[in-house]
Design an enzyme around this catalytic site. Structure first.
Site, PDB file in Angstrom:
ATOM      1  CE  LYS A  98      -3.592   2.091   2.783  1.00  0.00           C
ATOM      2  NZ  LYS A  98      -4.521   2.270   3.958  1.00  0.00           N
ATOM      3  CB  SER A 146      -7.537   4.416   2.800  1.00  0.00           C
ATOM      4  OG  SER A 146      -6.602   3.918   3.853  1.00  0.00           O
ATOM      5  CB  SER A 151      -7.988   1.970   5.832  1.00  0.00           C
ATOM      6  OG  SER A 151      -8.592   3.355   5.980  1.00  0.00           O
TER       7      SER A 151
END
Length: 475
Positions: free
Chosen positions: A82, A158, A182
């Site tokens: 990520k 996210s 997230s």
């Protein structure tokens, strides 16, 4: 060598095939690179890729294995990182225009370093909204990430880039972080099982300033046993994370071989008394009934927190000022401010004017009070079960829907675990009428990650779903 679809084989089995030389790390890496080449133009999960370096990493792993070396529990497993975490050789852009031209970083974050040391092959970076600011994944640098189940819908956020990469079969594992849901939001709406560990289980360091109040990191995979298998290689203290917890004395993956049924669980269709989509509630309730049919005592509870304050009043200042403020305040009044995600810039300006040290202190105090209240409510119960999402999956940039009506706060349940620092998971309980996954969340007692993993595994086994999105056109 015929490499299986990553979505049809466990991470444990895949790395075993690499270790016993049924497969090579090189072949597995080539399969991942091929899937990315074919699918990423449609999904936009990966925003940076270094195929040449990935091949070199894989070749080095094969050489070590051929020499009889123990490479580690993730030998040959290709992963995406990520783009909030550092991976050596890549820019950490964080979905932010003012960071897109930053130099590549020289060192891995602690989580990525541990995955690399365990034998994983680092392919590249996965998409995230600017600084992980929302439950959707789009930004002005790399654009939007799309849900593999429906390319007109959001992959969540996210950690949406990682979830989309895993669920489309680009990689079997990726990294995520969770400051308000997230990991769980994209896992839920992409049909995966996901875990927000207890804060400090997987060291977050070196994190961006201000994230220690809410955020933690962890691996993401399709099924919970794969998540637990990866966690065995990642948990344990590190001086970069002041919240670090001691390493477990037993394998978390082994704890899921024959997971015990929970004895008593709370079922909370709406912890704040607000509206929840009827399809979501029905699907989650059916999964809870499966537990009851096995002899688990299920106690339904009503409102836990007033939706007008509690979670929202504590979360907003801690997230915007505590987590985002240190990164964005230096940009106020500079040309870079105009490039910030529109709603985030407006919200930050309001918070900079309104929030004081006393506001943050009150928010932290409220977190402690919520934790105490939650502890009292959950006393005598193994877990609390609740819908992961209040609303159904939105289109990118939109709001989720509750019974067909678009709402802004469709992800309002997930921050509770961050504010109270509880371990929490999500597991797929079914699909909506239009074919999008639904998540049921398991919230555990303080620091009892194993109980959450076990209850999640039990639900996976009982519900019996192994959801797979439709094949995408790769022509």
């Amino acid at each position: 060598m015929d490499v299986p679809d990553f979505r049809t084989v466990s991470v444990e089995a895949l790395t075993a095939m690499v270790k016993d030389r049924t497969l090579t790390a090189a072949a597995v890496t080539e399969h991942a690179l091929g899937r990315i080449e074919a699918l990423n133009p449609q999904i936009n999960a990966f925003v940076a890729l270094d195929a040449e370096d990935a091949r070199a990493q894989a070749a080095a792993i094969d050489e070590r294995l051929d020499g009889g070396e123990n490479v580690g529990p993730l030998a040959g497993i290709p992963i995406g990182v990520k783009d909030l975490a550092d991976a050596a050789g890549f820019v950490t852009a964080r979905g932010a225009m003012h960071l897109r031209d930053s130099p590549p970083v020289a060192a891995d974050s602690t989580e990525v370093a541990r995955m690399r040391a365990a034998g994983a092959v680092i392919l590249g970076k996965t998409n995230t909204p600017e600084f992980g600011c929302m439950g959707d994944t789009y930004n002005s640098v790399f654009g939007a990430t799309w849900n593999p189940w429906n390319l007109s819908r959001s992959a969540g956020g996210s950690s949406g880039g990682t979830a989309a990469a895993v669920m489309s079969g680009m990689v079997p594992v990726g990294t995520g972080s969770d400051g308000g849901g997230s990991i769980r939001i994209p896992s839920s709406i992409c049909g995966m099982s996901g875990l927000k560990p207890s804060h400090g289980r997987v060291p977050s360091g070196p994190p961006p300033p201000g994230l220690l109040d809410l955020s933690c990191v962890g691996p993401m995979a399709r099924r919970i046993r794969d998540v637990a298998y990866c966690l065995d290689a990642l948990v344990g203290p590190h001086p970069s994370d002041l919240r670090s917890l001691p390493a477990p004395t037993e394998s978390w993956r082994a704890a899921l071989d024959d997971p015990p049924l929970p004895s008593r669980v709370l079922w909370a269709p709406s912890i704040d008394g607000g509206s929840v989509d009827s399809e979501i509630v029905a699907s989650c309730a059916a999964a809870v009934e499966r537990l009851a049919a096995e002899g688990v005592e299920v106690v339904e509870m009503g409102t836990l927190f007033d939706p007008a304050d509690a979670v929202s009043q504590a979360f907003v200042p801690l997230f915007l000022i505590g987590a985002m403020g240190p990164a964005f305040r230096p940009l106020l009044g500079t040309p870079a401010w105009d490039d910030i995600t529109d709603w985030l810039a407006v919200a930050l300006e309001e918070m900079f004017e309104q929030v004081t040290v006393d506001t943050l202190a009150a928010a932290r105090q409220q977190c402690g009070e919520m934790s105490m209240q939650l502890g009292e409510v959950m006393a005598g119960f193994d877990a609390m079960l609740l819908p992961t999402m209040a609303g159904q999956t939105p289109v990118v940039g939109g709001g989720g829907t509750i019974d067909g009506v678009e709402v802004e706060n469709w992800v309002r349940f997930t921050p509770l675990a961050n504010l109270t620092r509880r371990p929490a998971s999500t597991v797929c309980s079914g699909l909506t009428a239009d074919g999008m996954p639904i998540g049921l969340s398991v919230l555990g007692p303080q620091t009892d990650d194993v109980a959450v993993l076990q209850t999640t595994a039990v639900l996976e086994d009982l519900v019996g779903l192994d959801p797979m999105p439709p094949d995408l056109d790769t022509d």
